[in-house]
Motif scaffolding. Structure first.
Motif, PDB file in Angstrom:
ATOM      1  N   ASP A  74      78.211  51.356  29.713  1.00  0.00           N
ATOM      2  CA  ASP A  74      77.432  50.428  28.721  1.00  0.00           C
ATOM      3  C   ASP A  74      77.692  49.020  29.526  1.00  0.00           C
ATOM      4  O   ASP A  74      76.639  48.204  29.247  1.00  0.00           O
ATOM      5  N   GLU A  75      79.000  48.505  29.867  1.00  0.00           N
ATOM      6  CA  GLU A  75      79.306  47.186  30.179  1.00  0.00           C
ATOM      7  C   GLU A  75      78.509  47.068  31.692  1.00  0.00           C
ATOM      8  O   GLU A  75      77.810  46.036  31.844  1.00  0.00           O
ATOM      9  N   LYS A  99      75.743  48.423  32.356  1.00  0.00           N
ATOM     10  CA  LYS A  99      74.420  48.148  32.138  1.00  0.00           C
ATOM     11  C   LYS A  99      73.955  46.751  31.566  1.00  0.00           C
ATOM     12  O   LYS A  99      73.059  46.156  32.047  1.00  0.00           O
ATOM     13  N   SER A 100      75.081  46.249  30.882  1.00  0.00           N
ATOM     14  CA  SER A 100      74.778  44.946  30.456  1.00  0.00           C
ATOM     15  C   SER A 100      75.018  43.861  31.475  1.00  0.00           C
ATOM     16  O   SER A 100      74.327  42.918  31.368  1.00  0.00           O
ATOM     17  N   CYS A 101      75.674  44.030  32.539  1.00  0.00           N
ATOM     18  CA  CYS A 101      75.937  43.133  33.602  1.00  0.00           C
ATOM     19  C   CYS A 101      74.695  43.341  34.399  1.00  0.00           C
ATOM     20  O   CYS A 101      74.353  42.047  35.028  1.00  0.00           O
ATOM     21  N   ASP A 108      71.655  43.770  33.330  1.00  0.00           N
ATOM     22  CA  ASP A 108      70.531  43.071  32.429  1.00  0.00           C
ATOM     23  C   ASP A 108      70.870  41.666  32.385  1.00  0.00           C
ATOM     24  O   ASP A 108      69.857  40.780  32.482  1.00  0.00           O
ATOM     25  N   ARG A 109      72.180  41.115  32.405  1.00  0.00           N
ATOM     26  CA  ARG A 109      72.531  39.862  32.254  1.00  0.00           C
ATOM     27  C   ARG A 109      71.993  39.353  33.812  1.00  0.00           C
ATOM     28  O   ARG A 109      71.557  38.201  33.639  1.00  0.00           O
ATOM     29  N   SER A 114      79.083  38.700  37.133  1.00  0.00           N
ATOM     30  CA  SER A 114      78.524  40.062  37.018  1.00  0.00           C
ATOM     31  C   SER A 114      78.611  41.010  38.086  1.00  0.00           C
ATOM     32  O   SER A 114      78.782  42.196  37.923  1.00  0.00           O
TER      33      SER A 114
END
Length: 642
Positions: free
Chosen positions: A92-93, A95-97, A99-100, A204
């Protein structure tokens, strides 16, 4: 055979039900009827299982390089769950990276022509009553900006002009300052400075690299995750039963099934645990599991039926022996090449000897492969088919093994029917003899189906007259066999009218058998205690009854696929040899020759294997099973076990 079952209703004290379930799991005899439990513990177990499965799927997709090779590490179930949670969290992290990075890159692109922008600078100037706003306007419209608007041009190109509006008071949201035309677009400030956005992207990317390294390290726990899934599945099973057991007045009960041959052991165990239970024969409405029990030879078919997921219903037939016998013949005919059969046999023997030398139990699958390889060799021998070679390329002793009427070595010979020496009635070639062999197999297998049906109904006092309906189908098959030979093989050798065979007009007899068999089926196939109602039921379904006669014809003809698919395989192997022929004798091209032969014949064997699965299995599970009235609606006997 299908092992008879006893239905068990077991009663225990409510406070002993979990212990009783654990004891039943140790016993490993009771197949419990399906229940739908509900509890917080059950939800927790399912959540654990779901998370571990997701984590395992993620780890399975990770590719490891040579430098990343890791030895499997064994950990417990709880530790495996922690690993799974960590894998999901890292994913999940990650994926967040991403997205960021995407959002920040879009933001930087928006300000690429503005240079560095920092919202803090704008805020600081605002505190000094110098309020700035960024605008973009088409270059040809910039002249519309009024003189009352104080602007500073930051950049300009053919399409856009970028300018800053300077104001002594803050601008409200969506406020259009005086002198700013409608064509001008206010550029919102970035979330953070463009420099910070660049640093955030770099951070990221670094974090993604760290996460990927951590995930690669977690691959060493894959086997433990798999084991934990099995363990949690047992926990789910136990908790589902525990929460789903009936409870009333401090008593709990559960129902299930135990094989008759294991009842003595179950009764002894129940007596030892002081359980109360009732045993009875299952009713027709009970959903009874199926346990098959056969000798070692017949059991060779189990790996195939397990792969197909085909299980006869408890009240259906166990056709394991017939399935194995006919599937073995079908396999040999479809593979069709004795050379291929020799390779299959050799591979099976190598692995069997390897298992024997290491003291391991020989897997049933190897026994089945060995049997199928031998069957293919036998068929290749009788038809003189070896690696697609022509008879001229084979030694005389191999040709001598073949059976002339169906041998490729005698493909140019015309054969008289076995019942006559008069050639005026017509002759048969090798291909026609092979077709006759296929249709004869159809007749034998489908007749077996109806003989089993007759045997079943003759023992059923309530439906005994259904025996005559099965008898009608049986004689229809015999009559239709001649019709198929006449219409598909040769109408002169097998005429529909007359057709003297040892003094009997089999063509005429076949028509009588089809008509008579249809009459018996029409009258007795739906018998449920009244002949009149049985006839009425047939009248109601007259279309399907008439189509049933056509289906008998098509089912017999369907077996010609054994000859056709085998012929296609032989053609492919012959083509491979044709391509390889010019390379023989050229030392420089020896490797090319070997590669061509291995690839060509290997591909042909794979295609033959697929044909076996499609056609060889179909004849057993569709044509044969339809005549048996089987739907394969059963499910395996799977008792509670540790």
């Amino acid at each position: 055979m299908i092992v008879p079952m006893k239905k068990i209703s077991l009663v225990v004290l409510e406070n002993e039900r979990k212990g009783a379930l654990k004891d039943l799991r140790k016993l490993g005899l009771l197949h419990v009827e399906e229940v739908q439990g509900s509890s917080e513990e059950l939800s927790a177990f399912k959540d654990q299982n779901s998370k571990i499965e997701k984590a395992l799927a993620i780890l399975t997709e990770i590719k490891l390089g040579k430098k990343d090779s890791l030895k499997p590490t064994v950990i417990g179930k709880e530790a495996a769950f922690d690993v799974a949670k960590n894998v999901l969290s890292l994913t999940d992290e990650k994926k967040s990276c991403y997205d960021r990075i995407t959002n920040d890159s879009v933001e930087l692109e928006r300000f690429a022509k503005w240079g560095g922008v920092d919202p803090a600078d704008f805020a600081e100037l605002g505190e000094k009553n110098l309020h700035l706003a960024m605008y973009e306007i088409p270059s040809d419209k910039y002249a519309l900006v009024g003189d009352e608007a104080k602007t500073v041009v930051v950049g300009k190109d053919k399409s856009q002009t970028r300018f800053i509006l300077v104001s002594e008071k803050p601008l409200a949201v969506n406020e259009r300052p005086e002198g700013i035309p409608a064509e001008a677009y206010q550029v919102p400030l970035p979330r953070i400075s463009t420099a910070a956005l660049k640093k955030e992207i770099a951070d990221s990317k670094d974090r993604i690299a760290q996460i990927e390294s951590e995930l690669k390290s977690a691959v060493q726990y894959k086997d433990s995750l798999k084991d934990s899934i099995k363990g949690i599945a047992k926990d789910i099973e136990l908790e589902n039963l525990y929460s789903g057991m009936g409870v009333e007045e401090k008593l709990s009960w559960i129902t299930g099934f135990v094989p008759v041959d294991s009842m003595a052991k179950f009764e002894s165990f129940a007596k030892e645990k002081q359980w109360a239970f009732a045993a009875s024969d299952p009713s027709d409405d009970d959903n009874v599991p199926t346990k098959l029990k056969n000798n070692k030879l017949v059991s060779l078919i189990y790996p195939l039926t397990d792969f197909l997921g085909t299980v006869p219903g408890y009240h259906e037939y166990d056709i394991s022996g017939w399935f194995l016998a006919f599937f073995t013949i079908f396999f040999g005919m479809i593979f069709g090449d004795g050379g291929y059969g020799a390779l299959v046999t050799a591979v099976a023997l190598i692995f069997i000897l390897k298992s024997a030398c290491t003291g391991k139990k020989v897997p049933p699958m190897l026994g089945l492969v060995l049997l199928l390889g031998i069957a293919t060799m036998v068929w290749g021998a009788v038809t003189c088919t070896w690696f697609g070679l022509t008879p001229e390329q084979l030694p005389d002793w191999i040709i001598a093994l073949s059976v002339p009427p169906i041998s490729n070595a005698y493909a140019d010979v015309q054969w008289l029917p076995f019942w006559t020496t008069d050639s005026s009635a017509g002759t048969l070639g090798t291909a026609q003899n092979l077709q006759i062999f296929c249709f004869t197999l159809a007749l034998i297998q489908l007749c077996v189906a109806h003989l089993k049906g007759m045997a079943r109904y003759i023992r059923d006092k309530q439906h005994r007259l259904k025996f005559l309906g099965e008898f009608g189908s049986f004689v229809q098959l015999i009559g239709m066999y001649w019709v198929v030979l006449s219409m598909v093989v040769d109408g002169n050798v097998f005429p529909l009218m007359g057709g003297d065979v040892y003094g009997l007009p089999w063509g005429t007899i076949s028509i009588v058998l089809v008509g008579g068999g249809f009459a018996f089926s029409f009258i007795f196939a739906n018998y449920e205690g009244s002949i009149g109602k049985s006839i009425l039921e047939s009248v109601k379904n007259i279309i399907s009854v008439l189509l049933g006669v056509v289906n008998v014809f098509s089912d017999i003809v369907s077996y010609i696929r054994l000859w056709a698919v085998g012929l296609a395989g032989a053609a492919i192997s012959g083509t491979v040899n044709t391509f390889a022929g010019p390379l023989v004798g050229h030392a420089a091209l020896f490797i090319v020759l070997i590669v061509l032969l291995v690839f060509g014949h290997g591909l042909n064997m794979i295609l033959n294997l697929l044909s076996v699965i499609v056609h060889g299995v179909r004849l057993n599970t569709l044509e044969f099973s339809n005549h048996l009235g089987m739907s394969w609606a059963g499910f395996k006997y799977e008792p509670l076990s540790e």
